[in-house]
Every structure is written in structure tokens, then in C-alpha cells.
Enzyme design. Structure first.
Site, short mmCIF file in Angstrom:
data_model
loop_
_atom_site.label_atom_id
_atom_site.label_comp_id
_atom_site.label_asym_id
_atom_site.label_seq_id
_atom_site.Cartn_x
_atom_site.Cartn_y
_atom_site.Cartn_z
N GLU A 40 0.83 -1.21 0.00
CA GLU A 40 0.00 0.00 0.00
C GLU A 40 0.86 1.26 0.00
O GLU A 40 0.53 2.25 -0.66
CB GLU A 40 -0.96 0.01 1.19
CG GLU A 40 -2.05 -1.05 1.11
CD GLU A 40 -2.96 -0.87 -0.11
OE1 GLU A 40 -2.94 0.23 -0.72
OE2 GLU A 40 -3.68 -1.82 -0.45
N TYR A 123 -6.37 6.78 3.57
CA TYR A 123 -6.55 5.71 2.59
C TYR A 123 -5.82 4.43 3.02
O TYR A 123 -6.40 3.35 3.07
CB TYR A 123 -6.07 6.11 1.18
CG TYR A 123 -5.85 4.87 0.36
CD1 TYR A 123 -6.93 4.16 -0.14
CD2 TYR A 123 -4.57 4.32 0.21
CE1 TYR A 123 -6.74 2.95 -0.82
CE2 TYR A 123 -4.37 3.13 -0.47
CZ TYR A 123 -5.46 2.46 -0.97
OH TYR A 123 -5.27 1.27 -1.60
N ASP A 141 -9.87 5.63 -2.62
CA ASP A 141 -8.67 6.04 -3.34
C ASP A 141 -9.10 6.73 -4.63
O ASP A 141 -10.29 6.92 -4.88
CB ASP A 141 -7.77 4.83 -3.65
CG ASP A 141 -8.29 4.06 -4.84
OD1 ASP A 141 -9.52 3.90 -4.94
OD2 ASP A 141 -7.47 3.62 -5.68
#
Length: 313
Positions: A40, A123, A141
Site C-alpha cells: 500500500e 486511505y 482512493d
DNA sequence: TATTCGTGGCT
DNA sequence: TAGCCAAGAAT
């Protein structure tokens, strides 16, 4: 709304995802939470295809947060390679340290704890809680924002910055069931990445084209023009070129190496010739180079050692 | 809220 | 070819 809401969207998009989803290593069931967290961070503003090889090498080298935390931060920056935004490497290292210090070496499994880690914003905290721990989180996102903008709001693009209304909408669309909500988050993201793309969306293969408010409205154009990202001649370009030098240097680089022409140095720059030549090719103003170097020091991406610049220890 | 912060593939 | 744009965060 939740489960009583747009069930046809859930089944349509999740069904498409089950058939079409890319095989990405951080989606494998045996991928650790650390692997998900690393993915991520790397994927922030960075395309999947560029992340894949770096992610594999990273997890082979540092299979756990403790493995990374045991190394100097500069090693993280060095092995970040050319992924871009090298401060992410610094923050990922800092996150690994924090995980060892505050969480017994285990990646925390709640949104709030994740949010407190360096480099983890709203996020990433939601994404890790959802994808690594199966939690029901509102993941938003750029892909999800764009899909919602078109599918629900009927506009070509989401607003320039994330709004409360968008978060509200995403929360309303989220399926009630934990497992379904996790798949939904991944599926909408994937739809935005592969079909509902920023430019030239592939509406003919979209699983929910019959429900799309933007298509129904006749594909109205964006109401604003996105601001371009300047690059040539910017400080960022110079910073990037300096970082490219520091990544390959194994001894501190004297300031003259950056400021003087290679031909005027009188000695060979041993091993860093290629990125150094690229830096000089930019022909940037002395004050711009100064700003870049000062900025790198200030950000902790470089430090002074024996009068030269190097990656942080 | 608006800026700053890399990099490279794609059109 | 020059610009667009990508699983954002920090300030």
C-alpha cells in the site's frame, strides 16, 4: 443504506472482479499484513507494474517489520530504487520501527492504530485494515472516487480534493457484510484501474454500464481542467537527480561533485558517473541545487558525513 | 485548503 | 512529442 442499498451494483462489480481481477501477490491469502502494508505504501501514486518487482525484492530482504527496522533508514531509501517519492521509504522504515516499539512487532489491525504509523494516511489505514485484516472499512482512493463520480454522481471526474460528501457516499455504498465489503473495496478499485480509467474509459466492457449515471447523461465532459504536474526545470527534478547519485554512492559525495562540471573536478567520480552526468545535464542554477540539497537534508533523505552527502544511517 | 514531493509508461 | 497520470501523505 448499506446492505439494503444497491445490491445489483455489489453483485455486478464483485462478480466482474471474481472473473477479471489481476493476480497480485499482495492479494494472495498467505500474504502477511506486513506485505500488504508495504504494497500500500509503494502503490501510493505509483502504478502496479512498477511496484511488483520492488515489492518482491523488499519482502525477500525484509520479511518482517523487525528485519527492516534493524537496518539503517538509508538502506530502505537505497532499495526503494526508482519508485519515486523516496520519503515513502523513510516513512516505511519509521513505521517498521514504530511497529516494533509500540505493537510488539506485529502490524496493528485497527484503522486508528494504523493511522498513527508514519506514512499511513486515511486511505492506507483503511486499505490495510480491510485487505490485511478483513475489516469493513470505507476505502477511498483515486480509482474509487472516479468510479463513484461517474457511476453515481454522473460527472466525468471527482472533485480536485476529497470531500466529505464523497466519504459519505462511499460509506453508504459499502456492503454491510465484512467479507463482501472487503471484496467490494478491492473490486471498485480494480474497476477504476482497468475499466473506468481516467482517460478513455472502456465502457463497452463495464459490468455496470447500464447503471452508470455518467453514460446515461451522455458522457458530459469534466467541469474543470486538472492541473498538470510540472517537472522539467523544477526543484523536484533536481532532487531526484541528486537522490539517484546518493543511491549508488558508497562513500559520502563532496558538494563539489554536485556543483562543478565533471571535467573541472580533476578526478574520476568512481561508480557514480552515470547519475552524476545526468544531474549535470540538467544544468540547473546553483541556488536550485542548493535548495535541493538543503531540502534533502531537511527531509532526512540525506545527511552530511565527513563533508559529503550520503543516505541516512 | 493548497502545495510539495519522483518516476516513467502511455497516448 | 509533450503532457497526462498513477492504490496519497504531510504540512
Amino acid at each position: 443504506m448499506g446492505g439494503s442499498g444497491p445490491v445489483h451494483l455489489h453483485s455486478g462489480i464483485n462478480g466482474w472482479f471474481a472473473e477479471t481481477a489481476r493476480d497480485l501477490p499482495w492479494r494472495e491469502p498467505d500474504c502477511s499484513p506486513w506485505g500488504v502494508l508495504v504494497s500500500e505504501i509503494m502503490l501510493q501514486q505509483t502504478p502496479v507494474v512498477r511496484v511488483l518487482p520492488v515489492w518482491r525484492e523488499w519482502l525477500e530482504r525484509w520479511p518482517s517489520p523487525a528485519d527492516l527496522a534493524a537496518e539503517p533508514a538509508g538502506e530502505a531509501v537505497r532499495h526503494w530504487g526508482r519508485l519515486g517519492y523516496p520519503r515513502r521509504a523513510l516513512r516505511l522504515h519509521a513505521a517498521a520501527v514504530a511497529i516494533g516499539r509500540d505493537h510488539g512487532g506485529q502490524v496493528p489491525d485497527t484503522y486508528t492504530e494504523l493511522l498513527n504509523l508514519p506514512g499511513v494516511g486515511s486511505y492506507t489505514a483503511a486499505a490495510v485494515a480491510a485487505f490485511a485484516f478483513g475489516r469493513r472499512e470505507t476505502v477511498v482512493d483515486t480509482n474509487i472516487r472516479r468510479v463513484h463520480a461517474r457511476l453515481i454522481s454522473g460527472v466525468a471526474l471527482p472533485s480536485p480534493s476529497l470531500t466529505a460528501a464523497e466519504m459519505r457516499l462511499a460509506a453508504e455504498l459499502l456492503p454491510d457484510d465484512d467479507g463482501t465489503s472487503v471484496r467490494w473495496n478491492a473490486a471498485v478499485m480494480e474497476l477504476g484501474a482497468l475499466v473506468c480509467t481516467a482517460r478513455a474509459p472502456k465502457c463497452s466492457v463495464c459490468p455496470v454500464r447500464d447503471s452508470c449515471a455518467w453514460l446515461a447523461a451522455g458522457e458530459p465532459p469534466p467541469s474543470y481542467v486538472p492541473k498538470g504536474q510540472a517537472w522539467h526545470g523544477t526543484d523536484r527534478q533536481v532532487r531526484g537527480a541528486v537522490m539517484a547519485v546518493l543511491r549508488v554512492a558508497d562513500t559520502p559525495v563532496p558538494p563539489e561533485m554536485f556543483t562543478q562540471e565533471p571535467a573541472d573536478l580533476g578526478f574520476a567520480p568512481e561508480g557514480i558517473g552515470v547519475p552524476l552526468a545526468a544531474l549535470h545535464r540538467l544544468n540547473s542554477a546553483p541556488e536550485q541545487l542548493e535548495r535541493a540539497l538543503a531540502g534533502l537534508l531537511s527531509d532526512g533523505l540525506a545527511e552530511l558525513q565527513q563533508g559529503g552527502y550520503r543516505l541516512p544511517a
